[in-house]
Scaffold this motif. Structure first.
Motif, mmCIF file in Angstrom:
data_model
loop_
_atom_site.group_PDB
_atom_site.id
_atom_site.type_symbol
_atom_site.label_atom_id
_atom_site.label_comp_id
_atom_site.label_asym_id
_atom_site.label_seq_id
_atom_site.Cartn_x
_atom_site.Cartn_y
_atom_site.Cartn_z
ATOM 1 N N ASP A 701 40.456 47.259 27.759
ATOM 2 C CA ASP A 701 40.159 47.338 29.192
ATOM 3 C C ASP A 701 41.226 48.151 29.914
ATOM 4 O O ASP A 701 42.149 47.600 30.537
ATOM 5 N N TYR A 702 41.100 49.464 29.831
ATOM 6 C CA TYR A 702 42.070 50.343 30.482
ATOM 7 C C TYR A 702 42.022 50.171 31.999
ATOM 8 O O TYR A 702 43.053 50.111 32.669
ATOM 9 N N ALA A 703 40.807 50.078 32.566
ATOM 10 C CA ALA A 703 40.655 50.021 34.027
ATOM 11 C C ALA A 703 41.389 48.813 34.602
ATOM 12 O O ALA A 703 42.064 48.918 35.632
ATOM 13 N N ALA A 704 41.260 47.645 33.943
ATOM 14 C CA ALA A 704 41.914 46.431 34.446
ATOM 15 C C ALA A 704 43.430 46.585 34.388
ATOM 16 O O ALA A 704 44.144 46.225 35.333
ATOM 17 N N PHE A 705 43.931 47.149 33.273
ATOM 18 C CA PHE A 705 45.372 47.359 33.157
ATOM 19 C C PHE A 705 45.854 48.316 34.247
ATOM 20 O O PHE A 705 46.858 48.061 34.916
#
Length: 832
Positions: A701-705
């Motif tokens: 989950d790149y977006a959440a990070f």
């Protein structure tokens, strides 16, 4: 009078300006902007680069010294690259000579040689002739003689040479020479079939090898190296020379390319049909290339989404229009696989530029580009300076990698240089990554938050793998729980179980440990002594193969201790885990396991990366174990398991980018699993399973990070919501460092206050502040103490570069007087 404005190769701030020289009539047609010249400077002859040829000089023309020599028939730097160097000098606050030298291959970084010759009226006394007959004969026969050669041939003649120079019997002349020249090979040039038949008829039957050589040339009538022809007919080179002496063939010294891939055959590949998602991503890039309007694109594609095929087809588009392309890869380990893909698609049009080539190979690849024999340059950071004249596309693969930032002067970032070169050529730039840097992601995805970056790309997403292959399943193992269960080994029970399963199935595993050596430090359990480098404030690393302790910063090494040097106790132990130790533990846990270890120690030899990766691809090993060089860009069909040991090892570094780097590394290495038909699995071992970097990597989950990390950066005014300039002062005396550091900080603050920039602007943080001086995170390196000032600023109206440059100029005299080393890093990537 014609004038050359020259930047002399003296990397100093007090000579960081062009100097005017008169161009002699015989050199007038040879010298232009970008030429390398030899010029007299401060009593020496030095190399310089011509940055302009103005109509007149800035001083009285009669006072101008003449240019001594021009070093190349064709200027190695184009006017565009000279202008780019001037831009780099302003952007990264480095001397212009340093910026220009960074663009030249090391073979062209000239050195001054002294030559000795007899004066025209030299008269040797009888005493001279008796004492030095060989020296005088050599001077009369071979002059001018290189002084270094003369010293080697006649080591006892130094006093005589010095005396004869004073007496005027000898003259001394300086000359700037390249460190390397074009390789020449003695080549046999056949005269044509009729002449060869005549030769064959006239050579006696007893001269068997000469006749065989002529017969070989009749069957193979193209030019061939003298040595190669001798080997082909089983003779020696003098046999071939005898044919040339008789006039049967011509023997010429011909320039030969040192091609690092001459013995490799690359199977041609054709463009693949793009998936719907790839085609949608490719379309805006293709339009920008076709229209020549430039533009930067952030290609955010998960691992295995097919980014490389998009690069290849975009390059094909540029080549079809008669343009050139540059492809940057972050590490040498990636280069062999990338080279194979690009050579297979574009053949001899590809030149390769990276530091593991020899100087000669790199020089010849550079010449191949400059002479128009290559149109695609593939390489590491410095390939961005490839001497192309019509660039249509620049690709930066794994754009988030910190290796694109040079850590010694000029401390440029290849991404920023690429954007500037592309702007000048009207070229498109593609920044590809599965885990983009926070700066580029914020600029492309959230431009409304006004991130402080010079490069503002258009966002292109590729969220799925090719052929709908699933992302690998990621399992987090809490090593604290393993300890509670009594497992003190470096492998969790789950990882051991999964490794055994892969060995039984004949599948492959990648294991990542972001350290090298055997143990991270050596400590005495009796008194607490830790083995430290005597020259740096850093612990020594134990290397079992060589049985020594080594400093990874200055290279100091010492033998492993048998007892504690402090208290004499035998209870001295090796703590921590390095790649060597993991390799040993694998052999104990799985007898017969085949392991390839890749770290700086095993890949220092030329060609080592390619050798190990080829062996792994050919399934001659079960496990590829390594540091971060195994985490990115590699594509192996039988890798179905990835294990990460000590995933949190970098999280405690004093660097605000540590969480970002940890997330990127975990995501990248996880992407090595399940890239083809076989499904993949990832085991991440950690003592901090709840950390944002690790939890986000588990779910891909790149977006959440990114959302959480950018929120934190914005609160703290860290990049991309603020900018940094790091100034490091180094000296043997701490009080002097503190004094100079305080002077720098106070003067810089005064400048900012006078401009009204030190007051808070939109939020609690001032728009400009100077932090420090404080001791650097590693306070001593190579016997020098280090103190750091950090300039933190934001806002387009804050002229931090100019204020910093002016303040540094004011300190130049004091720093030079006391021998204080001053280094400036604009937009630093490493905070150590």
């Amino acid at each position: 009078m014609k004038v050359a404005r020259v930047i002399v190769d003296v990397p100093s701030r007090d000579t960081d300006r062009p100097f005017d020289y008169a161009i002699p009539d015989h050199l007038a047609d040879w010298i232009e902007t970008g030429s390398r010249v030899a010029v007299p400077f401060g009593g020496r002859l030095l190399q310089g680069i011509v940055v302009a040829c103005p109509a007149g000089a800035e001083i009285d023309p009669s006072r101008l010294k003449p240019v001594e020599d021009v070093l190349d028939p064709v200027p190695p730097l184009s006017p565009e690259l000279v202008e780019l160097g001037e831009w780099m000098s302003r952007r990264w606050l480095c001397p212009l000579s340093v910026a220009l030298q960074a663009m030249l291959p090391s073979a062209l970084k000239g050195k001054t040689e002294k030559y000795i010759a007899p004066a025209p009226d030299a008269a040797w006394t009888e005493e001279d002739r008796r004492a030095y007959p060989g020296l005088i004969a050599a001077l009369q026969r071979q002059a001018p003689l290189k002084l270094s050669s003369l010293a080697r041939q006649f080591p006892g003649a130094a006093d005589a040479v010095k005396r004869w120079l004073k007496q005027g019997k000898l003259t001394e002349r300086q000359k700037v020479e390249d460190r390397l020249s074009v390789k020449k090979v003695l080549t046999v040039i056949p005269p044509g079939e009729d002449k060869l038949r005549e030769a064959l008829a006239s050579i006696p039957l007893r001269a068997v090898k000469q006749r065989e050589a002529i017969a070989y040339l009749l069957a193979h009538p193209e030019p061939i190296g003298q040595q190669k022809l001798a080997e082909a007919v089983g003779t020696i080179a003098t046999t071939i020379k005898a044919l040339a002496d008789k006039g049967y063939v011509a023997l010429e010294a011909v320039a030969a390319n040192r091609d690092p891939y001459a013995d490799r055959a690359f199977e041609p590949s054709a463009p693949m049909r793009l998936t719907e998602a790839q085609a949608a991503a490719f379309a805006p890039i293709a339009r920008a290339v076709d229209e020549g309007r430039g533009g930067v694109f952030l290609l955010h594609g998960v691992t295995g989404s097919g980014k490389t095929e998009i690069y290849l087809q975009a390059i094909q588009r540029a080549l079809a229009q008669g343009k050139e392309a540059i492809v940057l890869v972050p590490e040498i380990a990636l280069t062999p696989q990338m080279v194979e893909r690009f050579k297979s698609r574009f053949g001899d049009w590809v030149a390769v530029l990276h530091s593991r080539l020899s100087n000669g190979e790199r020089y010849d690849e550079w010449r191949k580009i400059r002479e128009g024999r290559a149109r695609v340059a593939v390489g590491a950071r410095s390939a961005i300076f490839a001497p192309f004249g019509r660039i249509g596309l620049i690709v930066i693969d794994e754009e988030h990698e910190s290796s694109y930032k040079q850590e010694e002067s000029p401390k440029y970032h290849a991404r920023d240089v690429a954007a500037e070169r592309a702007r000048r050529h009207g070229a498109a730039v593609v920044l590809g990554s599965a885990t983009p840097s926070m700066e580029m992601y914020a600029a492309a995805k959230y431009p409304e938050t006004r991130p402080e970056t010079d490069v503002r790309p258009v966002y292109i997403g590729l969220p799925e793998r090719v052929a709908d292959r699933p992302m690998p399943k990621v399992t987090i193992v809490d090593m604290r729980e393993e300890l509670r269960l009594g497992n003190r080994a470096m492998f969790s029970n789950l990882l051991k179980e999964k490794l055994a399963d892969r060995l039984q199935k004949g599948e492959q595993t990648v294991l990542l440990l972001n350290r090298r050596g055997y143990s991270t430090f050596v400590m005495c359990r009796s008194c607490g002594y830790t083995a430290q480098c005597p020259h740096c404030d850093i612990a020594l690393t134990y290397h079992r193969g060589s049985r020594n302790l080594r400093c990874h910063y200055c290279g100091y090494a010492e033998r492993e201790p048998e007892a504690c040097p402090s208290c004499g106790s035998a209870h001295i132990r090796f703590f921590g885990t390095g790649t060597q130790k993991v390799e040993e533990a694998l052999a104990l846990a799985f007898p017969g396991i085949r392991v390839i270890r890749m770290d700086v120690d095993t890949t220092s030899e030329k060609g080592a990366h390619e050798k190990w990766l080829t062996a792994f691809r050919e399934r001659r090993a079960d496990v590829l174990l390594g540091t971060q060089m195994v985490a990115k860009g590699l594509d192996f069909p039988y890798v179905t398991l990835v294990g990460v040991l000590a995933a949190d090892s970098a999280l405690r570094l004093p660097d605000f980018r540590a969480p970002e780097r940890t997330f990127q590394l975990l995501t990248q290495v996880a992407g090595r699993a399940g890239r083809h038909e076989l499904p993949g699995e990832v085991i991440i071992q950690t003592y901090e399973p709840e950390h944002l970097s690790i939890a986000s990597a588990q779910h891909h989950d790149y977006a959440a990070f990114a959302r959480e990390e950018l929120r934190h950066r914005r609160l703290m005014a860290y990049p991309p919501y603020g900018r940094l300039i790091a100034i490091t002062l180094a000296h043997e005396q701490v009080p002097l460092l503190l004094s100079l550091g305080e002077m720098f900080a106070s003067r810089l603050r005064a400048r900012a206050e006078a401009a009204g920039a030190a007051r808070a602007g939109g939020g609690e943080y001032p728009r400009f502040e100077v932090l420090g001086p404080v001791a650097s995170p590693i306070p001593r390196l190579k016997d020098r103490y280090r103190f750091q000032c950090m300039v933190k600023y934001r806002g387009e109206d804050v002229d931090a570069h100019a204020w910093t440059a002016q303040t540094l100029l004011e300190l130049t005299g004091a720093a030079k007087k006391h021998g204080v080393q001053v280094s400036v890093d604009v937009d630093p990537q490493m905070m150590l």
